[in-house]
Design an enzyme around this catalytic site. Structure first.
Site, PDB file in Angstrom:
ATOM      1  N   SER A 156       0.841  -1.190   0.000  1.00  0.00           N
ATOM      2  CA  SER A 156       0.000   0.000   0.000  1.00  0.00           C
ATOM      3  C   SER A 156       0.875   1.238   0.000  1.00  0.00           C
ATOM      4  CB  SER A 156      -0.881   0.002   1.258  1.00  0.00           C
ATOM      5  OG  SER A 156      -1.468   1.262   1.479  1.00  0.00           O
ATOM      6  N   TYR A 181       0.610   0.172  10.708  1.00  0.00           N
ATOM      7  CA  TYR A 181       0.153  -0.196   9.366  1.00  0.00           C
ATOM      8  C   TYR A 181       1.265   0.037   8.348  1.00  0.00           C
ATOM      9  CZ  TYR A 181      -2.729  -0.317   5.129  1.00  0.00           C
ATOM     10  OH  TYR A 181      -3.254  -0.619   3.890  1.00  0.00           O
TER      11      TYR A 181
END
Length: 319
Positions: A156, A181
């Site tokens: 991502s 994350y």
């Protein structure tokens, strides 16, 4: 190693799953798509089946997966909790016992920006689920993927939040959900770099991909107000962020990386918008990949750390 630069794929940010698979026949091929029953995973599964593949969907919630995929033929559902290494072992052992080979593996399942959660032996949940579970799964399935498979690790642009925190990988000294994350998504990219380096002589190639910004169940841990403040949605929950993709567009890059003839003989790179990405230019733009997510030395170091934590390494030399 493939250069981290665009190759002019002919596709782009708005290309769809159906478009990148047009003309590609996957009849007789077997694909594994983790989390292939929700969000981008569901679109990925549908597209692969549409191109003729048989798709195995390992699912933490098999009942939910069966409901979501009830209308999709050519799908097989297994039980797998990526945060539980015994569950990973059980799924891999069961699949290997079937004697089948894997042609495509897309490590799609993930959690994002969740509250501080510990799994297994006290591991931070995002790193454990997004990276370590997939690391263990691929290594345990190595006998089945070793025959010229393509393995796609879904990263991502969130990798920009953090490189690997080598001094505190477990977040034992203060937790930040976005840094956690970011570390997990950096790990997804570095995994592809090192796997490709180790496996390319066997004909196996690995890619990391950024699917783009898409509203899916991945955002389930984010409060509505936070998504409003980020400029993603309005007060009524309507999408407001320019540049966000549909699920069909979001699934396209991982499908392109898994199947494109243009990538024959290539690997170990981070892709976005259905092409190999450029290195980030330092401008703060969301496109491109940070050096810390493609650095071969950090990739090798992460592999060694992950092998130690999971106790699995298909490439370990016999003593």
């Amino acid at each position: 190693m493939t250069a981290q630069h665009k190759i002019g794929s002919g596709f782009g940010a708005r290309s769809t799953a159906a478009e990148v698979l047009r003309g590609i026949d996957l009849t007789g091929k077997l694909a594994i798509v983790t989390g292939g029953y929700s969000g981008l995973g569901l679109e990925t599964t549908r597209a692969l089946v549409g191109a003729g593949a048989h798709v195995v969907v390992p699912a933490r919630r098999p009942v939910v997966a069966k409901e979501a995929l009830a209308s999709v033929e050519g799908v097989e559902i297994g039980e797998l909790d990526l945060g539980d290494l015994e569950s990973v072992r059980a799924f891999a052992d069961g699949f290997l016992a079937s004697g089948r080979s894997v042609d495509i593996m897309i490590n799609n399942a993930a959690v994002m920006a969740c509250p501080e959660t510990r799994v297994g032996p006290g591991w931070e949940a995002q790193f454990a689920t997004n990276h370590l579970g997939h690391f263990a799964l691929v290594n345990r399935l190595w006998p089945a993927v070793a025959s010229a498979a393509r393995i796609v690790s879904v990263s991502s642009s969130g990798h920009r939040h953090s490189g690997i925190r080598w001094d505190d990988v477990r977040f034992e000294h203060g937790y930040d959900k976005w840094q956690a994350y970011g570390q997990a998504k950096t790990a997804n990219s570095l995994f592809a770099v090192q796997l490709d380096a180790l496996a390319r002589e066997s004909g196996v190639r690995a890619f990391a991909v950024h699917p783009g910004g898409i509203l899916t169940p991945l955002q389930r841990h984010l409060p509505k107000q936070e998504m409003i403040d980020l400029g993603w949605i309005d007060e009524d929950g309507n999408l407001t962020a320019a540049g966000f993709k549909t699920a069909e567009e979001g699934a396209a890059t991982q499908l392109w990386a898994a199947t494109s003839p243009r990538l024959a003989g290539e690997g170990g790179v981070y892709c976005e918008d259905c092409d190999i990405a450029e290195p980030a230019d330092g401008s703060g733009a969301l496109s491109g990949v940070r050096e810390w997510a493609t650095d071969p030395e950090q990739a090798a170091r992460l592999w060694e750390l992950s092998a130690g934590l999971t106790g699995v390494d298909a490439f370990a030399k016999a003593v």
